[in-house]
Write a protein that holds these residues in place. Structure first.
Motif, PDB file in Angstrom:
ATOM      1  N   VAL A 134      43.239  33.205  26.657  1.00  7.78           N
ATOM      2  CA  VAL A 134      41.804  33.383  26.429  1.00  7.78           C
ATOM      3  C   VAL A 134      41.283  34.671  27.051  1.00  7.78           C
ATOM      4  O   VAL A 134      40.204  35.149  26.673  1.00  7.78           O
ATOM      5  CB  VAL A 134      41.008  32.171  26.956  1.00  7.78           C
ATOM      6  CG1 VAL A 134      41.378  30.926  26.170  1.00  7.78           C
ATOM      7  CG2 VAL A 134      41.233  31.940  28.436  1.00  7.78           C
ATOM      8  N   ARG A 135      42.025  35.239  28.002  1.00 11.63           N
ATOM      9  CA  ARG A 135      41.669  36.547  28.544  1.00 11.63           C
ATOM     10  C   ARG A 135      42.880  37.086  29.289  1.00 11.63           C
ATOM     11  O   ARG A 135      43.605  36.323  29.935  1.00 11.63           O
ATOM     12  CB  ARG A 135      40.461  36.463  29.478  1.00 11.63           C
ATOM     13  CG  ARG A 135      39.942  37.823  29.953  1.00 11.63           C
ATOM     14  CD  ARG A 135      38.640  37.679  30.718  1.00 11.63           C
ATOM     15  NE  ARG A 135      37.598  37.051  29.909  1.00 11.63           N
ATOM     16  CZ  ARG A 135      36.417  36.648  30.386  1.00 11.63           C
ATOM     17  NH1 ARG A 135      36.145  36.798  31.676  1.00 11.63           N
ATOM     18  NH2 ARG A 135      35.533  36.102  29.591  1.00 11.63           N
ATOM     19  N   ALA A 136      43.100  38.383  29.225  1.00 12.36           N
ATOM     20  CA  ALA A 136      44.229  39.001  29.928  1.00 12.36           C
ATOM     21  C   ALA A 136      43.881  40.455  30.206  1.00 12.36           C
ATOM     22  O   ALA A 136      43.085  41.077  29.488  1.00 12.36           O
ATOM     23  CB  ALA A 136      45.508  38.912  29.102  1.00 12.36           C
ATOM     24  N   LEU A 145      39.580  43.783  35.679  1.00 10.68           N
ATOM     25  CA  LEU A 145      38.807  42.571  35.429  1.00 10.68           C
ATOM     26  C   LEU A 145      37.899  42.239  36.608  1.00 10.68           C
ATOM     27  O   LEU A 145      36.741  41.840  36.425  1.00 10.68           O
ATOM     28  CB  LEU A 145      39.750  41.404  35.140  1.00 10.68           C
ATOM     29  CG  LEU A 145      40.548  41.493  33.840  1.00 10.68           C
ATOM     30  CD1 LEU A 145      41.556  40.341  33.763  1.00 10.68           C
ATOM     31  CD2 LEU A 145      39.618  41.454  32.634  1.00 10.68           C
ATOM     32  N   LEU A 146      38.408  42.405  37.834  1.00  7.03           N
ATOM     33  CA  LEU A 146      37.580  42.137  39.006  1.00  7.03           C
ATOM     34  C   LEU A 146      36.440  43.146  39.120  1.00  7.03           C
ATOM     35  O   LEU A 146      35.318  42.780  39.505  1.00  7.03           O
ATOM     36  CB  LEU A 146      38.436  42.173  40.275  1.00  7.03           C
ATOM     37  CG  LEU A 146      39.367  40.980  40.503  1.00  7.03           C
ATOM     38  CD1 LEU A 146      40.232  41.215  41.729  1.00  7.03           C
ATOM     39  CD2 LEU A 146      38.583  39.683  40.651  1.00  7.03           C
ATOM     40  N   ALA A 147      36.705  44.407  38.787  1.00  7.99           N
ATOM     41  CA  ALA A 147      35.650  45.417  38.866  1.00  7.99           C
ATOM     42  C   ALA A 147      34.499  45.078  37.934  1.00  7.99           C
ATOM     43  O   ALA A 147      33.322  45.252  38.284  1.00  7.99           O
ATOM     44  CB  ALA A 147      36.227  46.796  38.534  1.00  7.99           C
ATOM     45  N   LEU A 199      39.057  35.965  41.769  1.00  6.79           N
ATOM     46  CA  LEU A 199      39.832  35.556  40.603  1.00  6.79           C
ATOM     47  C   LEU A 199      39.398  34.195  40.082  1.00  6.79           C
ATOM     48  O   LEU A 199      39.433  33.942  38.881  1.00  6.79           O
ATOM     49  CB  LEU A 199      41.318  35.539  40.964  1.00  6.79           C
ATOM     50  CG  LEU A 199      42.318  35.329  39.831  1.00  6.79           C
ATOM     51  CD1 LEU A 199      42.091  36.300  38.685  1.00  6.79           C
ATOM     52  CD2 LEU A 199      43.734  35.456  40.360  1.00  6.79           C
ATOM     53  N   ASP A 200      38.947  33.312  40.978  1.00  5.05           N
ATOM     54  CA  ASP A 200      38.474  32.017  40.513  1.00  5.05           C
ATOM     55  C   ASP A 200      37.224  32.154  39.650  1.00  5.05           C
ATOM     56  O   ASP A 200      37.024  31.391  38.697  1.00  5.05           O
ATOM     57  CB  ASP A 200      38.228  31.070  41.685  1.00  5.05           C
ATOM     58  CG  ASP A 200      37.431  31.705  42.817  1.00  5.05           C
ATOM     59  OD1 ASP A 200      37.106  32.905  42.715  1.00  5.05           O
ATOM     60  OD2 ASP A 200      37.154  31.011  43.804  1.00  5.05           O
ATOM     61  N   ALA A 201      36.378  33.147  39.949  1.00  2.00           N
ATOM     62  CA  ALA A 201      35.206  33.387  39.108  1.00  2.00           C
ATOM     63  C   ALA A 201      35.628  33.902  37.735  1.00  2.00           C
ATOM     64  O   ALA A 201      35.037  33.529  36.713  1.00  2.00           O
ATOM     65  CB  ALA A 201      34.272  34.390  39.775  1.00  2.00           C
ATOM     66  N   LEU A 202      36.638  34.758  37.697  1.00  2.02           N
ATOM     67  CA  LEU A 202      37.173  35.204  36.411  1.00  2.02           C
ATOM     68  C   LEU A 202      37.706  34.030  35.601  1.00  2.02           C
ATOM     69  O   LEU A 202      37.498  33.937  34.388  1.00  2.02           O
ATOM     70  CB  LEU A 202      38.300  36.214  36.634  1.00  2.02           C
ATOM     71  CG  LEU A 202      37.923  37.655  36.922  1.00  2.02           C
ATOM     72  CD1 LEU A 202      39.170  38.455  37.271  1.00  2.02           C
ATOM     73  CD2 LEU A 202      37.217  38.267  35.722  1.00  2.02           C
TER      74      LEU A 202
END
Length: 331
Positions: free
Chosen positions: A219-221, A227-229, A304-307
């Protein structure tokens, strides 16, 4: 996500699908892992992470699409499978044999000749830092040591790619640090790593790239730093720790403020996208005035948990439970 233009990814998956007993477990998977990089697979139980790793390991063929490791099909080409080290979640060792004897058996299975086996065993013992237990039976070792021996066994053929399924499950903090050190040395040696884990802190520490799996799909990669930025470009997250479970009025106040429970009901979290303008201290006072039994408000940059939450909620539109994570506190 990909490797430099002059070098094709070591692992390439395109349109891969897999069904088991009439149920589709993977659908349209597209993924790439560059040589010398670490990719973490994250997702809920039953999402398809282990099935995807079995495809990459050559244990199963896809029903559709293709899987390539070093340009070859790992299910059909023996040389491609020999370039892969597989570390299952279960301990796959002989408990009555010593560590060195176990590694000798796996060296023989990897096709290493008798004259070269001793050196191969010594190299694996050194890389995983377990030479001190080489003469001890595996069955007498702690869980952390057994997991390091499990990794060492997968390295006997000097693989270019190592697959690990929950490598630190059930081990203490010291064993986890030792395993992380092993994986760091592998990466420094140019080994690609595909890691399935539920541990966000572990993935943030080890991975260059991440892929979120849900319902048998990616679903996302992407590159973890990128991604964090993106998610950290907004306001920080707020998390409240409660002294006791909220009554209906307190729960309603938390939900009005944009919070949702993330574990047993004693921790509630709101993303920075909720439009919070209060700092931690002001938010603490505002919630207490509404009868919310708040012990502490924590403020942090999204991790990462928010991502994970964002990726899975974007797919399903429903709340996704996530495990708690140690945070820095702001009172």
């Amino acid at each position: 996500m990909g490797a430099p233009e002059e070098q094709a990814p070591l692992v390439e998956i395109a349109g891969a699908a897999l069904s088991y007993r009439g149920r589709q477990v993977l659908a349209g998977i597209d993924l790439a892992v560059p040589a010398g990089r670490t990719l973490a697979l994250l997702g809920p139980n039953g999402a398809g992470k282990t099935s995807l790793m079995r495809l990459v390991a050559g244990r199963l063929p896809p029903d559709a699409g293709r899987v390539r490791v070093g340009g070859a099909d790992p299910f059909r080409v023996h040389a491609a499978r020999r370039a892969i080290g597989w570390v299952p979640q279960e301990i796959a060792l002989y408990p009555r044999l010593t560590v060195a004897e176990n590694l000798g058996v796996f060296a023989q299975l990897a096709g290493i000749g008798r004259r070269a086996r001793g050196a191969a065993v010594e190299a694996a013992l050194a890389l995983t830092d377990i030479a001190d237990v080489a003469r001890r039976p595996v069955g007498l070792l702690s869980g952390g040591y057994q997991r390091r021996v499990n990794i060492a066994a997968s390295l006997m053929g000097r693989p270019r790619l190592v697959l690990l399924d929950e490598p630190t499950q059930g081990v203490d903090l010291a064993a986890r640090a030792a395993i992380h050190a092993v994986l760091g040395r592998l990466r420094e040696d140019g080994t690609a790593i595909l890691l399935a884990t539920h541990d966000f802190a572990e993935a943030e520490r080890l991975a260059d790239h991440v892929a979120f799996v849900a319902g048998g799909r990616i679903v996302r990669a992407g590159a973890l730093a990128e991604l964090l930025a993106r998610i950290r470009s907004g306001a920080p997250e707020h998390e409240v720790a409660l002294a006791l479970p909220p009554d209906p009025a307190a729960e309603a106040a938390l939900r009005r403020a944009g919070f949702a429970p993330v574990d047993t009901g004693l921790t509630w979290r709101a993303s920075g996208r909720g439009g919070h303008i209060l700092d931690g201290a002001a938010l603490l006072g505002a919630l207490r005035r509404q009868g919310v039994p708040v012990n502490e408000v924590r403020v942090r940059a999204p991790g990462l948990d928010a991502l994970y939450l964002d990726a899975l909620q974007s797919r399903a539109g429903d709340p996704v439970p996530i495990p708690p994570r140690p945070l820095r506190a702001a009172r």
